[in-house]
Design a protein around this motif. Structure first.
Motif, PDB file in Angstrom:
ATOM      1  N   THR A  67     -24.722  14.631  -3.462  1.00  0.00           N
ATOM      2  CA  THR A  67     -24.307  13.491  -3.020  1.00  0.00           C
ATOM      3  C   THR A  67     -24.024  12.422  -4.173  1.00  0.00           C
ATOM      4  O   THR A  67     -25.087  12.051  -4.796  1.00  0.00           O
ATOM      5  N   LYS A  68     -23.007  11.794  -4.024  1.00  0.00           N
ATOM      6  CA  LYS A  68     -23.145  10.678  -4.971  1.00  0.00           C
ATOM      7  C   LYS A  68     -24.014   9.593  -4.616  1.00  0.00           C
ATOM      8  O   LYS A  68     -23.875   9.150  -3.551  1.00  0.00           O
ATOM      9  N   ILE A  69     -24.774   9.144  -5.489  1.00  0.00           N
ATOM     10  CA  ILE A  69     -25.794   8.197  -5.319  1.00  0.00           C
ATOM     11  C   ILE A  69     -25.499   6.646  -5.838  1.00  0.00           C
ATOM     12  O   ILE A  69     -26.007   5.768  -5.711  1.00  0.00           O
ATOM     13  N   ALA A  70     -24.438   6.654  -7.031  1.00  0.00           N
ATOM     14  CA  ALA A  70     -24.416   5.538  -7.563  1.00  0.00           C
ATOM     15  C   ALA A  70     -22.987   5.652  -8.524  1.00  0.00           C
ATOM     16  O   ALA A  70     -22.488   6.949  -8.857  1.00  0.00           O
ATOM     17  N   GLU A  71     -22.372   4.424  -8.766  1.00  0.00           N
ATOM     18  CA  GLU A  71     -21.068   4.554  -9.752  1.00  0.00           C
ATOM     19  C   GLU A  71     -21.757   3.248 -10.619  1.00  0.00           C
ATOM     20  O   GLU A  71     -21.869   2.013 -10.036  1.00  0.00           O
ATOM     21  N   VAL A  72     -21.769   3.415 -11.772  1.00  0.00           N
ATOM     22  CA  VAL A  72     -21.968   2.374 -12.901  1.00  0.00           C
ATOM     23  C   VAL A  72     -20.858   2.196 -14.194  1.00  0.00           C
ATOM     24  O   VAL A  72     -20.397   3.496 -14.235  1.00  0.00           O
ATOM     25  N   GLU A  73     -20.863   1.177 -14.757  1.00  0.00           N
ATOM     26  CA  GLU A  73     -20.311   1.026 -15.892  1.00  0.00           C
ATOM     27  C   GLU A  73     -21.029   1.297 -17.078  1.00  0.00           C
ATOM     28  O   GLU A  73     -20.342   1.331 -18.289  1.00  0.00           O
ATOM     29  N   ASP A  74     -22.227   1.292 -16.915  1.00  0.00           N
ATOM     30  CA  ASP A  74     -23.105   1.228 -18.174  1.00  0.00           C
ATOM     31  C   ASP A  74     -23.584   2.995 -18.435  1.00  0.00           C
ATOM     32  O   ASP A  74     -23.063   3.958 -17.804  1.00  0.00           O
ATOM     33  N   ASP A  75     -24.224   3.469 -19.586  1.00  0.00           N
ATOM     34  CA  ASP A  75     -24.499   4.787 -19.809  1.00  0.00           C
ATOM     35  C   ASP A  75     -25.939   5.088 -19.417  1.00  0.00           C
ATOM     36  O   ASP A  75     -26.314   5.836 -19.878  1.00  0.00           O
ATOM     37  N   SER A  76     -26.435   4.456 -18.413  1.00  0.00           N
ATOM     38  CA  SER A  76     -27.757   4.573 -17.788  1.00  0.00           C
ATOM     39  C   SER A  76     -28.121   4.250 -16.410  1.00  0.00           C
ATOM     40  O   SER A  76     -27.400   3.262 -15.988  1.00  0.00           O
ATOM     41  N   TYR A  77     -28.973   4.861 -15.749  1.00  0.00           N
ATOM     42  CA  TYR A  77     -29.176   4.711 -14.434  1.00  0.00           C
ATOM     43  C   TYR A  77     -30.568   4.764 -13.947  1.00  0.00           C
ATOM     44  O   TYR A  77     -31.125   6.112 -14.530  1.00  0.00           O
ATOM     45  N   ILE A  78     -31.237   3.778 -13.439  1.00  0.00           N
ATOM     46  CA  ILE A  78     -32.520   4.348 -12.804  1.00  0.00           C
ATOM     47  C   ILE A  78     -32.587   4.419 -11.559  1.00  0.00           C
ATOM     48  O   ILE A  78     -32.097   3.892 -10.706  1.00  0.00           O
ATOM     49  N   ASN A  79     -32.952   5.920 -11.012  1.00  0.00           N
ATOM     50  CA  ASN A  79     -33.176   6.270  -9.797  1.00  0.00           C
ATOM     51  C   ASN A  79     -34.429   5.970  -9.060  1.00  0.00           C
ATOM     52  O   ASN A  79     -35.606   6.683  -9.511  1.00  0.00           O
TER      53      ASN A  79
END
Length: 95
Positions: free
Chosen positions: A27-39
């Motif tokens: 499931t898609k949980i996020a769309e970001v423009e950066d190269d990292s994400y904290i879940n």
């Protein structure tokens, strides 16, 4: 998905997908423009599987390889030691 052209700058979006099954149910949980994400706010002791792709207004790339991580279980709470004899102790804690 976002692709903007502003003063010769192009911005793409990374779509992040998650599942608890390595083969299906992403499931898609996020769309970001950066190269990292904290879940955040994950369930302890659960293995999570992730994949990512990059998109613009026209299309998206193929998915990345699937990466996984098992969250650490909760810490032991209310740990106590009590003596129950001269050679014995009782250890107790909350699961």
């Amino acid at each position: 998905m976002v692709l903007t052209s502003n003063n010769n700058k192009v911005t793409v979006t990374y779509e992040i997908y998650r599942s608890t099954n390595s083969k299906k149910g992403f499931t898609k949980i996020a769309e970001v423009e950066d190269d990292s994400y904290i879940n955040a706010n994950l369930t302890y002791g659960t293995t999570y599987y992730y994949k990512v792709r990059v998109c613009n207004t026209v299309n998206c790339s193929k998915y990345s390889n699937v990466a996984s991580l098992k969250t650490m279980p909760k810490k032991v709470e209310d740990f106590a030691v009590s003596s129950i004899g001269t050679n014995n102790v009782k250890l107790a804690w909350t699961k």
